[in-house]
Design a protein around this motif. Structure first.
Motif, PDB file in Angstrom:
ATOM      1  N   ASP A 299     -13.690 -32.764 -29.023  1.00  0.00           N
ATOM      2  CA  ASP A 299     -13.293 -33.466 -27.789  1.00  0.00           C
ATOM      3  C   ASP A 299     -14.456 -33.778 -26.851  1.00  0.00           C
ATOM      4  N   VAL A 300     -15.669 -33.948 -27.397  1.00  0.00           N
ATOM      5  CA  VAL A 300     -16.786 -34.388 -26.568  1.00  0.00           C
ATOM      6  C   VAL A 300     -17.119 -35.831 -26.928  1.00  0.00           C
TER       7      VAL A 300
ATOM      8  N   LYS B 110     -19.208 -34.290 -21.889  1.00  0.00           N
ATOM      9  CA  LYS B 110     -17.809 -34.028 -21.552  1.00  0.00           C
ATOM     10  C   LYS B 110     -17.756 -33.729 -20.069  1.00  0.00           C
TER      11      LYS B 110
END
Length: 115
Positions: A16-17, A46
């Protein structure tokens, strides 16, 4: 006819970066994209975390390759309050203060006592 397959690069971690290669947005990890041989800078971003960059050397071997990088550190985590650069601080006594979310740079402070 599509160009020949030179293999792929997969950035598997951290999850999720935002992944950038040479400042070009590639997607959100895990992400897979076409491989180009040579030295590249992988930047991981992020919101709320410290951005990290890594240099990778990609072989011209037409093989798929996967990279996993360390998790990003949260900004203002338990070890730091905000972002501090280039400071020299010595001989201070500070108590009872709460400091968060500050950005401080280029300061020199010495010999202070704050009750």
């Amino acid at each position: 006819e599509e160009k020949e397959n030179n293999g792929t690069i997969t950035i598997a971690a951290p999850l999720d970066v935002e992944v950038y290669q040479d400042n070009l947005y590639m997607g959100i990890a895990p992400v897979t994209y076409g491989k180009t041989a040579g030295e590249h800078t992988i930047t991981l971003r992020k919101t709320g975390y410290i951005t990290r960059s890594y240099t990778i050397n990609v072989e011209d071997d037409k093989q798929d390759v996967t990279y996993a990088f360390p998790d990003l550190e949260a900004e203002g985590g338990t070890s730091t309050a905000g972002t501090v650069n280039g400071n020299t601080v010595s001989g201070n006594t500070v108590s009872g203060n709460t400091v968060s979310g500050n950005t401080v740079s280029g300061n020199t402070v010495s010999g202070n006592n704050a009750p």
